[in-house]
Design a protein around this motif. Structure first.
Motif, PDB file in Angstrom:
ATOM      1  N   THR A 175      47.880  36.368  30.925  1.00 46.85           N
ATOM      2  CA  THR A 175      48.429  35.005  30.854  1.00 46.85           C
ATOM      3  C   THR A 175      49.906  35.010  30.453  1.00 46.85           C
ATOM      4  N   ARG A 176      50.501  36.164  30.299  1.00 47.77           N
ATOM      5  CA  ARG A 176      51.951  36.236  30.046  1.00 47.77           C
ATOM      6  C   ARG A 176      52.664  36.024  31.379  1.00 47.77           C
ATOM      7  N   HIS A 177      53.085  34.790  31.601  1.00 47.70           N
ATOM      8  CA  HIS A 177      53.540  34.397  32.932  1.00 47.70           C
ATOM      9  C   HIS A 177      54.880  35.008  33.334  1.00 47.70           C
ATOM     10  N   ASP A 178      55.740  35.332  32.364  1.00 47.83           N
ATOM     11  CA  ASP A 178      57.065  35.846  32.704  1.00 47.83           C
ATOM     12  C   ASP A 178      56.997  37.136  33.506  1.00 47.83           C
ATOM     13  N   THR A 179      56.009  37.958  33.215  1.00 44.79           N
ATOM     14  CA  THR A 179      55.912  39.257  33.883  1.00 44.79           C
ATOM     15  C   THR A 179      54.667  39.381  34.756  1.00 44.79           C
ATOM     16  N   TYR A 180      53.875  38.313  34.838  1.00 41.15           N
ATOM     17  CA  TYR A 180      52.598  38.404  35.550  1.00 41.15           C
ATOM     18  C   TYR A 180      52.763  38.817  37.011  1.00 41.15           C
ATOM     19  N   GLU A 181      53.611  38.119  37.755  1.00 42.83           N
ATOM     20  CA  GLU A 181      53.719  38.399  39.187  1.00 42.83           C
ATOM     21  C   GLU A 181      54.248  39.809  39.447  1.00 42.83           C
ATOM     22  N   ALA A 182      55.227  40.229  38.680  1.00 42.54           N
ATOM     23  CA  ALA A 182      55.779  41.581  38.871  1.00 42.54           C
ATOM     24  C   ALA A 182      54.737  42.634  38.545  1.00 42.54           C
ATOM     25  N   ALA A 183      54.033  42.458  37.423  1.00 46.62           N
ATOM     26  CA  ALA A 183      53.013  43.432  37.034  1.00 46.62           C
ATOM     27  C   ALA A 183      51.875  43.453  38.039  1.00 46.62           C
ATOM     28  N   ARG A 184      51.451  42.290  38.471  1.00 44.89           N
ATOM     29  CA  ARG A 184      50.369  42.212  39.439  1.00 44.89           C
ATOM     30  C   ARG A 184      50.747  42.909  40.740  1.00 44.89           C
ATOM     31  N   SER A 185      51.973  42.689  41.217  1.00 40.68           N
ATOM     32  CA  SER A 185      52.378  43.286  42.492  1.00 40.68           C
ATOM     33  C   SER A 185      52.430  44.808  42.411  1.00 40.68           C
ATOM     34  N   ILE A 186      52.791  45.346  41.261  1.00 43.65           N
ATOM     35  CA  ILE A 186      52.799  46.800  41.089  1.00 43.65           C
ATOM     36  C   ILE A 186      51.378  47.348  41.187  1.00 43.65           C
ATOM     37  N   VAL A 187      50.448  46.682  40.534  1.00 42.44           N
ATOM     38  CA  VAL A 187      49.054  47.140  40.589  1.00 42.44           C
ATOM     39  C   VAL A 187      48.508  47.010  42.008  1.00 42.44           C
ATOM     40  N   VAL A 188      48.814  45.918  42.686  1.00 37.75           N
ATOM     41  CA  VAL A 188      48.342  45.738  44.060  1.00 37.75           C
ATOM     42  C   VAL A 188      48.870  46.847  44.964  1.00 37.75           C
ATOM     43  N   ASP A 189      50.140  47.207  44.798  1.00 37.99           N
ATOM     44  CA  ASP A 189      50.767  48.206  45.675  1.00 37.99           C
ATOM     45  C   ASP A 189      50.379  49.633  45.337  1.00 37.99           C
ATOM     46  N   HIS A 190      50.098  49.922  44.064  1.00 37.21           N
ATOM     47  CA  HIS A 190      49.929  51.310  43.636  1.00 37.21           C
ATOM     48  C   HIS A 190      48.600  51.587  42.932  1.00 37.21           C
ATOM     49  N   GLY A 191      47.799  50.555  42.683  1.00 31.81           N
ATOM     50  CA  GLY A 191      46.624  50.704  41.830  1.00 31.81           C
ATOM     51  C   GLY A 191      45.305  50.909  42.543  1.00 31.81           C
ATOM     52  N   GLY A 192      45.336  51.260  43.819  1.00 28.50           N
ATOM     53  CA  GLY A 192      44.101  51.571  44.527  1.00 28.50           C
ATOM     54  C   GLY A 192      43.105  50.433  44.476  1.00 28.50           C
ATOM     55  N   GLY A 193      41.862  50.756  44.115  1.00 33.08           N
ATOM     56  CA  GLY A 193      40.799  49.764  44.097  1.00 33.08           C
ATOM     57  C   GLY A 193      41.054  48.629  43.132  1.00 33.08           C
ATOM     58  N   TYR A 194      41.725  48.920  42.021  1.00 28.44           N
ATOM     59  CA  TYR A 194      42.050  47.855  41.064  1.00 28.44           C
ATOM     60  C   TYR A 194      42.971  46.836  41.721  1.00 28.44           C
ATOM     61  N   GLY A 195      43.959  47.335  42.469  1.00 27.46           N
ATOM     62  CA  GLY A 195      44.865  46.439  43.172  1.00 27.46           C
ATOM     63  C   GLY A 195      44.154  45.616  44.229  1.00 27.46           C
ATOM     64  N   ILE A 196      43.241  46.239  44.957  1.00 28.14           N
ATOM     65  CA  ILE A 196      42.445  45.505  45.944  1.00 28.14           C
ATOM     66  C   ILE A 196      41.654  44.397  45.250  1.00 28.14           C
ATOM     67  N   GLY A 197      41.120  44.716  44.069  1.00 27.71           N
ATOM     68  CA  GLY A 197      40.359  43.725  43.314  1.00 27.71           C
ATOM     69  C   GLY A 197      41.209  42.546  42.891  1.00 27.71           C
ATOM     70  N   LEU A 198      42.462  42.790  42.496  1.00 29.00           N
ATOM     71  CA  LEU A 198      43.340  41.686  42.116  1.00 29.00           C
ATOM     72  C   LEU A 198      43.628  40.783  43.304  1.00 29.00           C
ATOM     73  N   ASP A 199      43.841  41.375  44.479  1.00 34.13           N
ATOM     74  CA  ASP A 199      44.033  40.564  45.680  1.00 34.13           C
ATOM     75  C   ASP A 199      42.787  39.750  45.995  1.00 34.13           C
ATOM     76  N   TYR A 200      41.633  40.388  45.868  1.00 31.35           N
ATOM     77  CA  TYR A 200      40.364  39.710  46.126  1.00 31.35           C
ATOM     78  C   TYR A 200      40.177  38.532  45.174  1.00 31.35           C
ATOM     79  N   ALA A 201      40.470  38.777  43.894  1.00 35.40           N
ATOM     80  CA  ALA A 201      40.300  37.713  42.906  1.00 35.40           C
ATOM     81  C   ALA A 201      41.203  36.529  43.222  1.00 35.40           C
ATOM     82  N   ARG A 202      42.437  36.807  43.635  1.00 32.64           N
ATOM     83  CA  ARG A 202      43.349  35.699  43.966  1.00 32.64           C
ATOM     84  C   ARG A 202      42.828  34.916  45.164  1.00 32.64           C
ATOM     85  N   ASP A 203      42.315  35.610  46.174  1.00 35.03           N
ATOM     86  CA  ASP A 203      41.770  34.941  47.354  1.00 35.03           C
ATOM     87  C   ASP A 203      40.561  34.083  46.996  1.00 35.03           C
ATOM     88  N   MET A 204      39.760  34.552  46.036  1.00 36.37           N
ATOM     89  CA  MET A 204      38.567  33.795  45.657  1.00 36.37           C
ATOM     90  C   MET A 204      38.948  32.531  44.870  1.00 36.37           C
TER      91      MET A 204
END
Length: 208
Positions: A175-204
């Motif tokens: 919930t720390r919004h200042d860095t949320y999008e940047a941190a999330r995008s790093i995990v999506v791009d480099h975090g394998g299944g965890y990153g896929i899960g974050l994309d899935y959660a956003r879509d849901m």
């Protein structure tokens, strides 16, 4: 800081050592593409949280080549400190750049684990600095020699971590919004299944 302390962005500086293609060619401890991805993720994490980054290279014109292009793209404002010594801590300019960050904890990653990572880590520890080593963003000649170097650093007092643990330690709360999008995008791009899960959660939550 201690091994059990959680870091904040204000506590640390990231030191990238010899992230150069000529040395990546020699790396046999892990998949080279994965190692490069992990180093990029670490550099992006430093940028996302305004953590100082020191980059040092060696033999860039005769063997190792320059800092790898994807890292140059992430760190366009950082000028690598070129040195001759294997040990960054024995090069006055490189050591001064690290000390000049003024941060109490140094977070190291790079190539090769057996020398150009472990030597400055051991030297910094001897000088009283707190040190963490991003083990999955370090590459060695063989899995055995990479592990031996990590063990030696750990026995000397370095704390081993991973790029993902470091990122999550910096973010601490989604919930720390200042860095949320940047941190999330790093995990999506480099975090394998965890990153896929974050994309899935956003879509849901917010269907396209």
């Amino acid at each position: 800081m201690t091994a059990t302390s959680l870091l904040t962005p204000a506590d640390c500086a990231v030191v990238l050592v010899d992230e150069q293609a000529g040395l990546a060619f020699a790396t046999g401890s892990a998949d080279r593409q994965a190692l490069r991805s992990n180093a990029i993720a670490l550099a992006r994490t430093a940028r996302a949280f305004d953590i100082p980054v020191v980059v040092s290279t060696s033999a860039s014109k005769v063997y190792s080549g320059p800092l790898m292009p994807p890292l140059r793209a992430v760190l366009p404002e950082v000028t690598p400190v070129e040195r001759r010594n294997m040990n960054l801590w024995e090069d006055d300019a490189a050591k001064a750049a690290v000390i000049g960050t003024g941060r109490p904890t140094l977070v190291f990653a790079g190539l090769l684990t057996e020398a150009c990572v472990s030597f400055p880590v051991l030297s910094a520890l001897k000088d009283g600095h707190e040190v963490r080593v991003v083990a999955d963003a370090c590459g060695g000649l063989t899995p055995e020699s990479h592990r031996a170097a990590l063990q030696r650093m750990q026995q000397a007092g370095a704390v081993l971590t991973s790029w993902l643990q470091f990122l999550l330690e910096m973010q601490r709360d989604w919930t720390r919004h200042d860095t949320y999008e940047a941190a999330r995008s790093i995990v999506v791009d480099h975090g394998g299944g965890y990153g896929i899960g974050l994309d899935y959660a956003r879509d849901m939550i917010h269907p396209a």
